[in-house]
Design a protein around this motif. Structure first.
Motif, PDB file in Angstrom:
ATOM      1  N   VAL A   4       0.842  -1.205   0.000  1.00 13.58           N
ATOM      2  CA  VAL A   4       0.000   0.000   0.000  1.00 13.58           C
ATOM      3  C   VAL A   4       0.873   1.249   0.000  1.00 13.58           C
ATOM      4  O   VAL A   4       0.590   2.223  -0.716  1.00 13.58           O
ATOM      5  N   PHE A   5       1.952   1.239   0.778  1.00 15.96           N
ATOM      6  CA  PHE A   5       2.867   2.387   0.814  1.00 15.96           C
ATOM      7  C   PHE A   5       3.464   2.646  -0.567  1.00 15.96           C
ATOM      8  O   PHE A   5       3.514   3.795  -1.025  1.00 15.96           O
ATOM      9  N   ILE A   6       3.908   1.600  -1.246  1.00 15.85           N
ATOM     10  CA  ILE A   6       4.510   1.770  -2.580  1.00 15.85           C
ATOM     11  C   ILE A   6       3.471   2.316  -3.564  1.00 15.85           C
ATOM     12  O   ILE A   6       3.775   3.207  -4.376  1.00 15.85           O
ATOM     13  N   ILE A   7       2.253   1.822  -3.503  1.00 19.97           N
ATOM     14  CA  ILE A   7       1.206   2.301  -4.422  1.00 19.97           C
ATOM     15  C   ILE A   7       0.927   3.781  -4.169  1.00 19.97           C
ATOM     16  O   ILE A   7       0.824   4.576  -5.118  1.00 19.97           O
ATOM     17  N   LEU A   8       0.812   4.166  -2.892  1.00 16.67           N
ATOM     18  CA  LEU A   8       0.568   5.579  -2.585  1.00 16.67           C
ATOM     19  C   LEU A   8       1.751   6.450  -2.979  1.00 16.67           C
ATOM     20  O   LEU A   8       1.570   7.589  -3.442  1.00 16.67           O
ATOM     21  N   LEU A   9       2.949   5.948  -2.818  1.00 11.49           N
ATOM     22  CA  LEU A   9       4.134   6.696  -3.208  1.00 11.49           C
ATOM     23  C   LEU A   9       4.161   6.926  -4.716  1.00 11.49           C
ATOM     24  O   LEU A   9       4.432   8.044  -5.195  1.00 11.49           O
ATOM     25  N   VAL A  10       3.861   5.906  -5.488  1.00 11.10           N
ATOM     26  CA  VAL A  10       3.852   6.039  -6.951  1.00 11.10           C
ATOM     27  C   VAL A  10       2.754   7.006  -7.390  1.00 11.10           C
ATOM     28  O   VAL A  10       2.959   7.847  -8.281  1.00 11.10           O
ATOM     29  N   ASN A  57       4.454  14.438   2.109  1.00 15.43           N
ATOM     30  CA  ASN A  57       5.063  15.757   1.916  1.00 15.43           C
ATOM     31  C   ASN A  57       6.458  15.669   1.304  1.00 15.43           C
ATOM     32  O   ASN A  57       6.951  16.655   0.761  1.00 15.43           O
ATOM     33  N   PHE A  58       7.097  14.548   1.407  1.00 20.72           N
ATOM     34  CA  PHE A  58       8.473  14.424   0.928  1.00 20.72           C
ATOM     35  C   PHE A  58       8.573  14.067  -0.554  1.00 20.72           C
ATOM     36  O   PHE A  58       9.663  13.909  -1.081  1.00 20.72           O
TER      37      PHE A  58
END
Length: 133
Positions: free
Chosen positions: A110-116, A127-128
């Motif tokens: 989920v983190f990778i999907i949101l990051l992409v 924010n980063f």
């Protein structure tokens, strides 16, 4: 006097023979060193059996077994007849097949999907990150 000496000798001979036989039986036992691996595997196998027996004693499991048409006493007998390797295989399979067992992997995905999606400017969650334009 001769009869008393003969009786004392007979009793002494019988007691000596008994003592020799008793000490021979004790010296037949041999002690061997038990390795740490053997001791650990023995207690691990016992713990694995008790874990499965405890699972079998749970009310939900008993209800499901009865629903499937299996006598719980027969299931306990069959579980007791399994080898240590079979029991460890069953426990490994139970651990791997647990529902929701891979929470860390799911959260990472989920983190990778949101990051992409943040990098592609579809969302603005982190924010980063900066949009790629």
């Amino acid at each position: 006097m001769g009869f008393l000496n003969l009786t004392k000798k007979g009793v002494a001979l019988a007691l000596s023979a008994q003592l020799v036989l008793a000490t021979q039986a004790v010296t037949l036992a041999e002690a061997q060193m038990v390795g740490t691996d053997a001791a650990i595997s023995k207690y691990t196998a016992m713990a694995n059996r008790s874990v499965l027996m405890d699972e079998l004693q749970r009310s939900e499991v008993r209800e499901q077994i009865i629903e499937l048409g299996v006598d719980p006493a027969e299931a306990e007998q069959r579980l007791a007849a399994l080898s240590d390797e079979e029991i460890s295989t069953i426990l490994t399979q139970m651990e791997n097949d647990s529902a929701g067992a891979d929470i860390v992997g799911t959260l990472f995905t989920v983190f990778i999907i949101l990051l992409v999606t943040d990098l592609l400017c579809f969302t603005r969650i982190f924010n980063f990150t900066r949009c790629i334009r």
